[in-house]
Design a protein around this motif. Structure first.
Motif, PDB file in Angstrom:
ATOM      1  N   ALA A  98     -14.398  28.939 -32.610  1.00  0.00           N
ATOM      2  CA  ALA A  98     -13.652  27.514 -31.881  1.00  0.00           C
ATOM      3  C   ALA A  98     -13.114  26.731 -33.333  1.00  0.00           C
ATOM      4  N   ILE A  99     -12.290  25.989 -32.802  1.00  0.00           N
ATOM      5  CA  ILE A  99     -11.388  25.041 -33.995  1.00  0.00           C
ATOM      6  C   ILE A  99     -11.863  23.486 -33.274  1.00  0.00           C
ATOM      7  N   LEU A 100     -12.257  22.681 -34.041  1.00  0.00           N
ATOM      8  CA  LEU A 100     -12.401  21.130 -33.739  1.00  0.00           C
ATOM      9  C   LEU A 100     -11.242  20.391 -34.700  1.00  0.00           C
ATOM     10  N   ILE A 101     -10.586  19.489 -33.694  1.00  0.00           N
ATOM     11  CA  ILE A 101      -9.615  18.686 -34.409  1.00  0.00           C
ATOM     12  C   ILE A 101      -9.790  17.200 -34.230  1.00  0.00           C
ATOM     13  N   THR A 102      -9.610  16.533 -35.432  1.00  0.00           N
ATOM     14  CA  THR A 102      -9.889  15.029 -35.436  1.00  0.00           C
ATOM     15  C   THR A 102      -8.590  14.276 -34.963  1.00  0.00           C
ATOM     16  N   HIS A 103      -7.548  14.837 -35.289  1.00  0.00           N
ATOM     17  CA  HIS A 103      -6.238  14.048 -34.906  1.00  0.00           C
ATOM     18  C   HIS A 103      -5.088  14.719 -35.107  1.00  0.00           C
ATOM     19  N   HIS A 104      -4.002  14.380 -34.608  1.00  0.00           N
ATOM     20  CA  HIS A 104      -2.675  14.966 -34.315  1.00  0.00           C
ATOM     21  C   HIS A 104      -1.827  15.422 -35.645  1.00  0.00           C
ATOM     22  N   HIS A 105      -2.191  14.734 -36.728  1.00  0.00           N
ATOM     23  CA  HIS A 105      -1.188  14.952 -38.065  1.00  0.00           C
ATOM     24  C   HIS A 105      -1.389  16.504 -38.364  1.00  0.00           C
ATOM     25  N   ALA A 106       0.014  16.764 -38.812  1.00  0.00           N
ATOM     26  CA  ALA A 106       0.394  18.273 -38.933  1.00  0.00           C
ATOM     27  C   ALA A 106      -0.436  18.889 -40.013  1.00  0.00           C
ATOM     28  N   ASP A 107      -0.901  17.981 -41.069  1.00  0.00           N
ATOM     29  CA  ASP A 107      -1.840  18.554 -42.149  1.00  0.00           C
ATOM     30  C   ASP A 107      -3.382  18.844 -41.488  1.00  0.00           C
ATOM     31  N   HIS A 108      -3.397  18.828 -40.043  1.00  0.00           N
ATOM     32  CA  HIS A 108      -4.788  18.783 -39.550  1.00  0.00           C
ATOM     33  C   HIS A 108      -4.644  20.027 -38.362  1.00  0.00           C
ATOM     34  N   THR A 109      -3.354  20.203 -37.901  1.00  0.00           N
ATOM     35  CA  THR A 109      -3.141  20.832 -36.711  1.00  0.00           C
ATOM     36  C   THR A 109      -2.309  21.918 -36.879  1.00  0.00           C
ATOM     37  N   GLY A 110      -1.664  22.151 -37.989  1.00  0.00           N
ATOM     38  CA  GLY A 110      -0.464  22.997 -38.283  1.00  0.00           C
ATOM     39  C   GLY A 110      -0.696  24.504 -38.218  1.00  0.00           C
ATOM     40  N   GLY A 111      -2.126  24.849 -38.233  1.00  0.00           N
ATOM     41  CA  GLY A 111      -2.552  26.124 -38.374  1.00  0.00           C
ATOM     42  C   GLY A 111      -2.958  26.766 -36.917  1.00  0.00           C
ATOM     43  N   ILE A 112      -3.157  25.833 -35.956  1.00  0.00           N
ATOM     44  CA  ILE A 112      -3.737  25.971 -34.489  1.00  0.00           C
ATOM     45  C   ILE A 112      -2.894  27.258 -33.840  1.00  0.00           C
ATOM     46  N   SER A 113      -1.737  27.281 -33.821  1.00  0.00           N
ATOM     47  CA  SER A 113      -0.897  28.230 -33.060  1.00  0.00           C
ATOM     48  C   SER A 113      -1.243  29.647 -33.614  1.00  0.00           C
ATOM     49  N   GLU A 114      -1.074  29.699 -34.907  1.00  0.00           N
ATOM     50  CA  GLU A 114      -1.065  31.074 -35.322  1.00  0.00           C
ATOM     51  C   GLU A 114      -2.700  31.713 -35.428  1.00  0.00           C
TER      52      GLU A 114
END
Ligand SMILES: [Zn+2]
Length: 252
Positions: free
Chosen positions: A49-65
């Motif tokens: 699983a992946i946990l995300i704290t907020h939408h900024h790219a340096d926290h979410t940029g790797g999700i799709s890959e």
């Protein structure tokens, strides 16, 4: 027993990895995928699983890959932020299970409006809300919202380990010492951080107990801090002092 490791990313981000005994893991805030995939492959780990704290790219940029690489994983993130790839939206007060351990979602708005944290097992993953000796910028929320979020964290037991998402401690300490130069705990912490950074060691996780002693943003009721801001404001209640500190840090 959960084992926590950090995967450095970009210049000063930490992607946190929560590992159980069976070579399964969960990662927090993957701003990029490559460093995570490399780490998982070289350590023979399976991503659950992946946990995300907020939408900024340096926290979410790797999700799709990462989702392409591991198609069936859960991606948990804040309900009130539009983040592509989220499969489980959560909000303050919700609970999730990580390898049989319950983690509670904290509403930590301030840095962004939907920012959340994950609290369980005396650990908190707080993204860009609380840093060691500092706090996140107010990109979307108000000073009052951030102050309430920091008070929630400050009220946690002193031994709670704080896994923030950036290695900002050394620069935060320069500001903290400008605000509260006579704090002996702060001086000692500066020396410790200088020693760690000279050896390229991380300064996080920190603890709530330590932050209450050294972090000016958790200490706006302290006489020396009030004195330091008194030429910038005549309102000296904690929220007003916090607000001035946050603005002062922006230009420091
Ligand atoms: Zn951020």
């Amino acid at each position: 027993m959960l084992n926590i490791k950090s995967i450095p990313a970009f210049r000063d981000n930490y992607i946190w990895l929560i590992q159980n005994r069976d070579q399964h893991c969960v990662i927090v805030d993957p701003g990029e995928a490559g460093v995570v995939i490399d780490y998982l492959e070289s350590n023979h780990l399976t991503l659950d699983a992946i946990l995300i704290t907020h939408h900024h790219a340096d926290h979410t940029g790797g999700i799709s890959e990462l989702v392409r690489h591991f198609p069936h994983i859960n991606v948990v993130g804040p309900a009130s932020e539009a983040i592509p790839g989220i499969t489980h939206s959560v909000a303050g007060g919700d609970q999730i299970e990580i390898f049989g351990h319950t983690f509670r979602i904290l509403d930590l708005k301030g840095h962004t409006l939907g920012h959340i944290g994950y609290l369980g097992e005396s650990l908190v993953f707080c993204g860009d809300t609380l840093f060691s000796a500092g706090c996140g910028r107010l990109f979307e929320g108000t000073a009052e919202e951030m102050w309430h979020s920091l008070q929630k964290l400050s009220a946690l037991p002193d031994d709670t380990k704080v896994y923030c998402a950036h290695e900002y401690t050394a620069s935060n300490l320069a500001f903290a010492l400008a605000v509260e130069p006579e704090n002996p705990e702060l001086q000692a912490y500066r020396d410790e951080v200088n020693r760690l950074r000279a050896h390229h060691q991380p300064t996080v996780p920190t603890t709530i107990g330590l932050e209450k002693k050294v972090n000016p943003f958790l200490r706006p009721d302290q006489a020396e801090i009030i004195k330091s801001v008194s030429d910038r404001t005549s309102d000296l209640d904690p929220l007003s002092v916090f607000t001035v500190l946050r603005e002062w840090k922006n230009e420091f």
